[in-house]
Design a protein around this motif. Structure first.
Motif, short mmCIF file in Angstrom:
data_model
loop_
_atom_site.label_atom_id
_atom_site.label_comp_id
_atom_site.label_asym_id
_atom_site.label_seq_id
_atom_site.Cartn_x
_atom_site.Cartn_y
_atom_site.Cartn_z
N ALA A 227 0.85 -1.20 0.00
CA ALA A 227 0.00 0.00 0.00
C ALA A 227 0.88 1.25 0.00
O ALA A 227 0.97 1.96 1.01
N SER A 230 -1.26 4.76 0.78
CA SER A 230 -1.70 4.94 2.16
C SER A 230 -0.53 4.92 3.13
O SER A 230 -0.48 5.70 4.09
N HIS A 231 0.41 4.02 2.91
CA HIS A 231 1.56 3.92 3.81
C HIS A 231 2.36 5.22 3.80
O HIS A 231 2.77 5.72 4.86
#
Length: 251
Positions: A227, A230-231
């Motif tokens: 991700a 998002s990360h």
């Protein structure tokens, strides 16, 4: 005499409570956050923007996606588009080059990787070349429904407490009984509520915008997690030095 509870029944009840009860309780609590003010000062902020389109075999979409970005109501001289092609075999890069030649009024860079190393590696290539103050990722197969999407993103980033901005995703077509729309409405309510409370951990690849200097400060996009969008936004919210201690999904 109280009848004995079957262990499997008890386990099922406990599992159902954990799987459904906890999320519903969180949702009920989060909805109250929707009443909170944003606490963000939006302004007519027009920074230089780099829009990055990572591609792998997107020949069927790349020209329409470039048209999609080109339609944006944003000053041409403050817009840069970077297509990072990860060794496509269907002529994606060639189509992007032809499009760029036909649109000399916008700054378009085509970066061709010799081998496919994953989305995060492609984004880091673009980050190294980007001149924009804001770094925006978008997928080749999505479309922005608003011609002022870039202006709306920039308005949120006018506030120096905001480090990253994402979009609300809407399906182009719905499935049986409106399942996809229902799921997205529930999901987006949570993300907006979390953003008003402080920050949402969920970003979308259709439009994910970051302050370029913060991306470079945290070392770019992580190549060891799936991700990346998002990360990366979470790292910005958690680890970037003040005043950037927040991100929002309110684009």
């Amino acid at each position: 005499m109280t009848p004995a509870v079957d262990p499997l029944t008890a386990l099922g009840v406990a599992s159902a409570t954990a799987q459904f009860g906890t999320p519903l309780a969180y949702y009920a609590a989060a909805k109250r956050w929707l009443k909170l003010p944003w606490g963000v000062k939006r302004d007519d902020y027009i920074p230089t923007v780099t829009v990055v389109i990572p591609t792998y075999n997107e020949a069927n979409h790349i020209e329409e996606k470039l048209d999609d970005v080109y339609r944006q109501d944003y000053p041409r001289q403050r817009l840069e588009i970077i297509v990072v092609d990860s060794a496509s075999t269907d002529g994606t890069a060639e189509k992007a080059k032809r499009w760029a030649e036909a649109h000399p009024d916008v700054d378009v860079k085509i970066i061709e990787e010799p081998e496919r190393r994953g989305k995060a590696a492609a984004l880091n290539k673009a980050l190294a070349a980007a001149r924009g103050e804001i770094f925006i990722i978008t997928d080749a197969d999505c479309r922005w429904s608003q011609r002022d999407a870039l202006r709306r993103v920039a308005a949120w980033l006018a506030d120096q407490s905001v480090g990253a901005v994402t979009c609300l995703k809407k399906p182009a077509a719905d499935g049986p009984a409106g399942v996809e729309t229902g799921y997205r409405n529930y999901y987006n309510t949570l993300r907006l509520a979390e953003s008003k409370r402080w920050s949402t951990p969920v970003f979308h690849g259709e439009l994910a915008a970051y302050r370029t200097e913060l991306l470079r400060k945290i070392g770019g996009f992580p190549t060891d997690v799936g991700a990346d969008d998002s990360h990366t936004a979470t790292l910005i919210a958690l680890n970037a030095a003040a005043p950037w201690r927040r991100k929002t999904s309110g684009a």
